[in-house]
Design an enzyme around this catalytic site. Structure first.
Site, PDB file in Angstrom:
ATOM      1  CE1 TYR A  44      19.844  20.100  38.930  1.00 36.21           C
ATOM      2  CE2 TYR A  44      19.126  21.160  40.913  1.00 36.21           C
ATOM      3  CZ  TYR A  44      19.000  20.539  39.789  1.00 36.21           C
ATOM      4  OH  TYR A  44      17.627  20.718  39.133  1.00 36.21           O
ATOM      5  CG  ASP A  59      11.072  26.690  40.367  1.00 33.09           C
ATOM      6  OD1 ASP A  59      11.509  26.940  39.255  1.00 33.09           O
ATOM      7  OD2 ASP A  59      11.355  25.344  40.719  1.00 33.09           O
ATOM      8  CG  ASP A  86      16.034  22.986  36.938  1.00 34.19           C
ATOM      9  OD1 ASP A  86      15.451  22.854  35.768  1.00 34.19           O
ATOM     10  OD2 ASP A  86      15.513  23.328  37.915  1.00 34.19           O
ATOM     11  CG  ASP A  88      13.019  26.046  34.821  1.00 36.43           C
ATOM     12  OD1 ASP A  88      13.493  25.172  35.592  1.00 36.43           O
ATOM     13  OD2 ASP A  88      13.330  27.068  34.836  1.00 36.43           O
ATOM     14  CG  HIS A 113      16.946  18.278  35.131  1.00 38.63           C
ATOM     15  ND1 HIS A 113      15.768  19.121  35.291  1.00 38.63           N
ATOM     16  CD2 HIS A 113      17.796  18.618  36.363  1.00 38.63           C
ATOM     17  CE1 HIS A 113      15.813  19.713  36.305  1.00 38.63           C
ATOM     18  NE2 HIS A 113      17.081  19.461  36.893  1.00 38.63           N
ATOM     19  NE  ARG A 158      11.116  18.284  36.772  1.00 37.84           N
ATOM     20  CZ  ARG A 158      11.397  19.320  37.780  1.00 37.84           C
ATOM     21  NH1 ARG A 158      12.440  19.534  38.010  1.00 37.84           N
ATOM     22  NH2 ARG A 158      10.283  19.925  38.226  1.00 37.84           N
ATOM     23  CD  GLU A 188      10.462  16.694  40.853  1.00 39.88           C
ATOM     24  OE1 GLU A 188      11.166  15.979  41.353  1.00 39.88           O
ATOM     25  OE2 GLU A 188      10.727  18.086  40.886  1.00 39.88           O
ATOM     26  CG  ASN A 210      14.253  16.536  43.504  1.00 41.12           C
ATOM     27  OD1 ASN A 210      15.470  17.054  44.194  1.00 41.12           O
ATOM     28  ND2 ASN A 210      13.631  17.243  42.823  1.00 41.12           N
TER      29      ASN A 210
END
Ligand SMILES: C[C@](O)(C(=O)O)[C@H](CC(=O)O)C(=O)O
Ligand SMILES: [Mg+2]
Length: 292
Positions: A44, A59, A86, A88, A113, A158, A188, A210
Protein backbone atom coordinates in the site's frame (compact mmCIF):
# COMPACT_ATOMS: atom_id res chain seq x y z
CA UNK A 1 3.42 -18.18 -24.41
CA UNK A 2 3.32 -16.92 -20.84
CA UNK A 3 0.53 -14.50 -20.18
CA UNK A 4 1.75 -11.34 -18.45
CA UNK A 5 -0.61 -10.54 -15.61
CA UNK A 6 -1.46 -6.91 -14.95
CA UNK A 7 -0.92 -5.47 -11.47
CA UNK A 8 -4.68 -5.20 -11.08
CA UNK A 9 -5.15 -8.87 -11.96
CA UNK A 10 -2.50 -9.81 -9.39
CA UNK A 11 -4.28 -7.83 -6.69
CA UNK A 12 -7.60 -9.48 -7.52
CA UNK A 13 -5.93 -12.87 -7.38
CA UNK A 14 -4.43 -12.08 -3.96
CA UNK A 15 -7.84 -10.97 -2.66
CA UNK A 16 -9.35 -14.24 -3.86
CA UNK A 17 -6.52 -16.34 -2.38
CA UNK A 18 -6.19 -14.78 1.09
CA UNK A 19 -8.84 -14.54 3.76
CA UNK A 20 -8.41 -11.80 4.75
CA UNK A 21 -5.70 -10.21 2.60
CA UNK A 22 -3.30 -8.14 4.70
CA UNK A 23 -2.05 -5.01 2.92
CA UNK A 24 0.99 -3.28 4.39
CA UNK A 25 2.12 0.27 3.86
CA UNK A 26 5.52 0.65 2.21
CA UNK A 27 6.82 4.17 2.36
CA UNK A 28 9.54 3.63 -0.25
CA UNK A 29 11.04 1.10 -2.65
CA UNK A 30 13.36 -0.50 -0.10
CA UNK A 31 10.70 -1.17 2.53
CA UNK A 32 8.52 -2.60 -0.27
CA UNK A 33 11.33 -5.03 -1.08
CA UNK A 34 11.52 -6.13 2.57
CA UNK A 35 7.74 -6.62 2.77
CA UNK A 36 7.86 -8.68 -0.42
CA UNK A 37 10.75 -10.79 0.87
CA UNK A 38 9.00 -11.71 4.12
CA UNK A 39 5.96 -12.86 2.18
CA UNK A 40 3.42 -10.06 1.96
CA UNK A 41 1.00 -10.46 -0.93
CA UNK A 42 -0.13 -6.86 -1.27
CA UNK A 43 1.45 -3.45 -0.61
CA UNK A 44 0.00 0.00 0.00
CA UNK A 45 1.13 3.52 -0.75
CA UNK A 46 -0.40 5.82 1.85
CA UNK A 47 -1.42 9.37 0.99
CA UNK A 48 -0.42 10.44 4.47
CA UNK A 49 2.84 8.60 3.92
CA UNK A 50 3.64 10.45 0.68
CA UNK A 51 2.80 13.78 2.31
CA UNK A 52 4.67 13.09 5.57
CA UNK A 53 7.70 11.15 4.38
CA UNK A 54 8.34 12.47 0.87
CA UNK A 55 7.36 16.11 1.50
CA UNK A 56 7.33 16.73 5.25
CA UNK A 57 3.70 17.84 5.00
CA UNK A 58 0.57 16.94 6.96
CA UNK A 59 -2.11 14.72 5.39
CA UNK A 60 -4.37 17.62 4.39
CA UNK A 61 -4.69 17.26 0.62
CA UNK A 62 -1.54 19.23 -0.22
CA UNK A 63 0.19 16.68 -2.44
CA UNK A 64 -0.67 16.14 -6.11
CA UNK A 65 -1.19 13.26 -8.54
CA UNK A 66 2.38 13.60 -9.84
CA UNK A 67 3.82 13.51 -6.33
CA UNK A 68 2.07 10.21 -5.67
CA UNK A 69 2.89 8.73 -9.10
CA UNK A 70 6.60 9.32 -8.51
CA UNK A 71 6.45 7.18 -5.37
CA UNK A 72 4.30 4.56 -7.16
CA UNK A 73 6.91 4.22 -9.91
CA UNK A 74 9.70 3.81 -7.39
CA UNK A 75 7.90 1.04 -5.53
CA UNK A 76 6.50 -0.83 -8.53
CA UNK A 77 9.94 -0.64 -10.17
CA UNK A 78 11.45 -2.51 -7.24
CA UNK A 79 8.83 -5.22 -6.51
CA UNK A 80 6.37 -7.57 -8.18
CA UNK A 81 3.78 -7.43 -5.40
CA UNK A 82 0.58 -5.56 -6.34
CA UNK A 83 0.35 -2.02 -4.93
CA UNK A 84 -2.90 -0.40 -3.76
CA UNK A 85 -2.66 3.39 -3.79
CA UNK A 86 -4.36 6.14 -1.81
CA UNK A 87 -5.84 8.58 -4.36
CA UNK A 88 -7.36 10.86 -1.68
CA UNK A 89 -10.30 12.63 -3.36
CA UNK A 90 -8.99 12.04 -6.90
CA UNK A 91 -7.69 15.62 -7.24
CA UNK A 92 -10.63 17.28 -8.93
CA UNK A 93 -13.60 16.66 -11.19
CA UNK A 94 -14.31 13.88 -13.67
CA UNK A 95 -11.44 14.68 -16.03
CA UNK A 96 -8.92 14.95 -13.20
CA UNK A 97 -10.13 11.65 -11.78
CA UNK A 98 -9.79 10.11 -15.22
CA UNK A 99 -6.16 11.23 -15.33
CA UNK A 100 -5.64 9.83 -11.84
CA UNK A 101 -6.79 6.37 -12.96
CA UNK A 102 -4.76 6.42 -16.16
CA UNK A 103 -1.56 7.84 -14.68
CA UNK A 104 -1.62 5.52 -11.67
CA UNK A 105 -2.16 2.54 -13.97
CA UNK A 106 0.76 3.67 -16.14
CA UNK A 107 2.91 4.03 -13.02
CA UNK A 108 2.19 0.39 -12.17
CA UNK A 109 -0.48 0.65 -9.45
CA UNK A 110 -2.86 -2.30 -9.07
CA UNK A 111 -5.74 -0.20 -7.86
CA UNK A 112 -6.66 2.87 -5.85
CA UNK A 113 -9.11 4.14 -3.29
CA UNK A 114 -10.99 7.35 -3.78
CA UNK A 115 -12.87 8.95 -0.90
CA UNK A 116 -15.95 11.07 -0.27
CA UNK A 117 -14.25 13.88 1.64
CA UNK A 118 -14.13 17.42 0.28
CA UNK A 119 -10.92 18.43 -1.54
CA UNK A 120 -9.77 20.21 1.61
CA UNK A 121 -9.49 16.78 3.20
CA UNK A 122 -8.21 15.56 6.55
CA UNK A 123 -6.89 12.30 7.88
CA UNK A 124 -9.84 9.92 8.21
CA UNK A 125 -9.28 9.56 11.95
CA UNK A 126 -9.35 13.29 12.77
CA UNK A 127 -12.42 15.22 13.92
CA UNK A 128 -14.33 17.74 11.78
CA UNK A 129 -14.05 15.99 8.44
CA UNK A 130 -16.37 17.29 5.75
CA UNK A 131 -17.85 15.06 3.09
CA UNK A 132 -19.36 15.67 -0.34
CA UNK A 133 -22.91 14.59 -1.23
CA UNK A 134 -23.61 10.98 -2.12
CA UNK A 135 -24.31 12.10 -5.70
CA UNK A 136 -20.91 13.75 -6.00
CA UNK A 137 -19.18 10.66 -4.62
CA UNK A 138 -21.08 8.41 -7.04
CA UNK A 139 -19.91 10.69 -9.87
CA UNK A 140 -16.31 10.21 -8.67
CA UNK A 141 -16.75 6.44 -8.88
CA UNK A 142 -18.42 6.62 -12.30
CA UNK A 143 -15.57 8.76 -13.62
CA UNK A 144 -13.05 6.26 -12.21
CA UNK A 145 -14.73 3.23 -13.75
CA UNK A 146 -15.13 4.95 -17.10
CA UNK A 147 -11.43 5.91 -17.20
CA UNK A 148 -10.04 2.42 -16.69
CA UNK A 149 -7.51 1.32 -19.30
CA UNK A 150 -7.08 -2.08 -17.62
CA UNK A 151 -10.38 -3.61 -16.60
CA UNK A 152 -8.56 -5.38 -13.75
CA UNK A 153 -7.44 -2.09 -12.11
CA UNK A 154 -9.21 -2.15 -8.74
CA UNK A 155 -11.46 0.76 -7.93
CA UNK A 156 -12.15 1.01 -4.22
CA UNK A 157 -14.59 3.59 -2.87
CA UNK A 158 -13.81 4.92 0.59
CA UNK A 159 -16.48 6.43 2.75
CA UNK A 160 -15.65 8.82 5.56
CA UNK A 161 -19.36 9.31 6.33
CA UNK A 162 -19.55 7.24 9.54
CA UNK A 163 -18.31 10.06 11.79
CA UNK A 164 -20.72 12.74 10.52
CA UNK A 165 -23.74 10.88 9.19
CA UNK A 166 -23.67 7.53 11.00
CA UNK A 167 -23.61 3.88 10.03
CA UNK A 168 -26.75 3.77 7.88
CA UNK A 169 -25.63 6.62 5.68
CA UNK A 170 -22.11 5.20 5.35
CA UNK A 171 -23.58 1.88 4.21
CA UNK A 172 -26.01 3.53 1.80
CA UNK A 173 -23.18 5.53 0.28
CA UNK A 174 -21.15 2.33 -0.10
CA UNK A 175 -24.07 0.57 -1.79
CA UNK A 176 -24.48 3.48 -4.20
CA UNK A 177 -20.76 3.31 -5.02
CA UNK A 178 -20.97 -0.42 -5.71
CA UNK A 179 -23.98 0.24 -7.93
CA UNK A 180 -21.81 2.75 -9.83
CA UNK A 181 -19.13 0.10 -10.38
CA UNK A 182 -16.82 0.19 -7.33
CA UNK A 183 -14.99 -3.12 -6.93
CA UNK A 184 -14.45 -2.81 -3.19
CA UNK A 185 -15.36 -0.60 -0.21
CA UNK A 186 -13.03 1.06 2.30
CA UNK A 187 -14.99 1.60 5.51
CA UNK A 188 -13.08 4.41 7.23
CA UNK A 189 -12.78 5.06 10.97
CA UNK A 190 -15.01 2.18 12.04
CA UNK A 191 -14.95 1.59 15.80
CA UNK A 192 -16.58 -1.83 16.39
CA UNK A 193 -16.67 -5.31 14.84
CA UNK A 194 -20.48 -5.05 14.73
CA UNK A 195 -20.20 -2.04 12.43
CA UNK A 196 -17.87 -3.95 10.10
CA UNK A 197 -20.41 -6.77 10.05
CA UNK A 198 -23.15 -4.34 9.08
CA UNK A 199 -21.01 -3.21 6.12
CA UNK A 200 -20.11 -6.72 4.97
CA UNK A 201 -23.71 -7.99 5.36
CA UNK A 202 -25.02 -5.14 3.23
CA UNK A 203 -22.41 -5.36 0.46
CA UNK A 204 -21.48 -8.03 -2.06
CA UNK A 205 -17.97 -6.70 -2.75
CA UNK A 206 -14.80 -6.96 -0.60
CA UNK A 207 -14.70 -4.61 2.41
CA UNK A 208 -11.46 -3.14 3.75
CA UNK A 209 -10.73 -2.43 7.41
CA UNK A 210 -8.15 0.29 8.01
CA UNK A 211 -6.24 -0.80 11.12
CA UNK A 212 -4.16 2.32 11.51
CA UNK A 213 -2.58 2.95 14.91
CA UNK A 214 -3.54 5.77 17.28
CA UNK A 215 -6.82 6.35 15.43
CA UNK A 216 -10.51 5.62 15.94
CA UNK A 217 -10.28 1.91 15.13
CA UNK A 218 -9.09 -0.63 17.74
CA UNK A 219 -6.22 -2.88 16.63
CA UNK A 220 -8.45 -5.82 15.71
CA UNK A 221 -6.73 -9.08 14.77
CA UNK A 222 -7.16 -10.36 11.21
CA UNK A 223 -9.06 -13.40 12.53
CA UNK A 224 -11.58 -11.19 14.34
CA UNK A 225 -12.03 -9.17 11.15
CA UNK A 226 -12.38 -12.27 8.98
CA UNK A 227 -15.04 -13.42 11.46
CA UNK A 228 -17.22 -10.42 10.55
CA UNK A 229 -16.67 -10.83 6.83
CA UNK A 230 -13.85 -8.32 6.27
CA UNK A 231 -11.80 -9.27 3.20
CA UNK A 232 -8.95 -6.75 3.32
CA UNK A 233 -6.98 -5.47 6.31
CA UNK A 234 -4.83 -2.38 5.89
CA UNK A 235 -1.80 -1.36 7.98
CA UNK A 236 -1.03 1.91 6.18
CA UNK A 237 1.68 3.48 8.31
CA UNK A 238 2.74 0.81 10.82
CA UNK A 239 6.30 0.31 9.55
CA UNK A 240 6.69 4.05 8.92
CA UNK A 241 5.78 4.88 12.51
CA UNK A 242 8.29 2.30 13.78
CA UNK A 243 11.01 3.57 11.43
CA UNK A 244 10.44 7.13 12.61
CA UNK A 245 10.86 6.24 16.26
CA UNK A 246 14.01 4.24 15.51
CA UNK A 247 15.52 7.09 13.49
CA UNK A 248 14.73 9.65 16.17
CA UNK A 249 16.46 7.50 18.76
CA UNK A 250 19.58 7.26 16.59
CA UNK A 251 19.72 11.02 15.93
CA UNK A 252 19.36 11.76 19.65
CA UNK A 253 21.99 9.21 20.65
CA UNK A 254 24.58 10.49 18.19
CA UNK A 255 24.17 13.98 19.65
CA UNK A 256 24.19 12.83 23.28
CA UNK A 257 26.98 10.25 23.19
CA UNK A 258 29.20 11.51 20.39
CA UNK A 259 29.01 8.10 18.72
CA UNK A 260 26.42 5.51 17.74
CA UNK A 261 27.70 2.56 19.79
CA UNK A 262 24.63 2.42 22.05
CA UNK A 263 22.23 2.09 19.12
CA UNK A 264 24.20 0.03 16.64
CA UNK A 265 22.47 -3.16 17.81
CA UNK A 266 19.15 -1.68 16.76
CA UNK A 267 20.38 -1.20 13.19
CA UNK A 268 19.97 -3.42 10.16
CA UNK A 269 23.51 -4.56 9.31
CA UNK A 270 25.28 -3.94 6.03
CA UNK A 271 25.02 -7.68 5.25
CA UNK A 272 21.26 -7.64 5.85
CA UNK A 273 20.82 -4.51 3.76
CA UNK A 274 22.77 -6.01 0.87
CA UNK A 275 20.81 -9.24 1.10
CA UNK A 276 17.46 -7.48 0.57
CA UNK A 277 18.99 -5.50 -2.30
CA UNK A 278 20.53 -8.57 -3.97
CA UNK A 279 23.69 -6.51 -3.88
CA UNK A 280 26.03 -9.42 -4.53
CA UNK A 281 24.25 -10.40 -7.75
CA UNK A 282 24.93 -6.92 -9.06
CA UNK A 283 28.57 -7.05 -8.00
CA UNK A 284 29.07 -10.46 -9.61
CA UNK A 285 27.57 -9.10 -12.81
CA UNK A 286 30.00 -6.23 -12.71
CA UNK A 287 32.94 -8.60 -12.20
CA UNK A 288 31.80 -10.88 -15.01
CA UNK A 289 31.28 -8.04 -17.46
CA UNK A 290 34.36 -5.96 -16.73
CA UNK A 291 36.95 -8.39 -15.38
CA UNK A 292 40.43 -6.90 -15.65
C1 LIG B 1 -5.18 5.39 5.27
C2 LIG B 1 -4.83 6.83 5.23
O1 LIG B 1 -5.71 7.49 4.36
C3 LIG B 1 -3.43 7.04 4.67
O2 LIG B 1 -3.22 8.07 4.02
O3 LIG B 1 -2.57 6.19 4.93
C4 LIG B 1 -4.87 7.51 6.63
C5 LIG B 1 -4.08 6.77 7.68
C6 LIG B 1 -3.79 7.53 8.97
O4 LIG B 1 -3.71 8.76 8.96
O5 LIG B 1 -3.56 6.87 9.99
C7 LIG B 1 -6.34 7.70 7.04
O6 LIG B 1 -6.92 6.79 7.64
O7 LIG B 1 -6.89 8.76 6.73
MG1 LIG C 1 -5.00 8.86 3.11
Amino acid sequence: MTQVQSAGAKLRQAIAAENPLQIVGTINAYTAMMAERVGHKALYLSGAGVANASFGLPDLGMTSLNDVCEDIRRITGATDVPLLVDADTGWGGAFNISRTVKEMTRAGAAGFHIEDQVAQKRCGHRPNKEIVSQEEMVDRVKASVDARTDDQFLIMARTDALQQEGLQSAIERSQACVEAGADAIFAEAVTTLEEYKAFTDALNVPVLANITEFGATPLFNKEELAGVGVDLVLYPLSAFRAMNKAALNVYQNILQDGDQKAVVDSMQTRAELYDFLNYHDFEEKLDALFKK
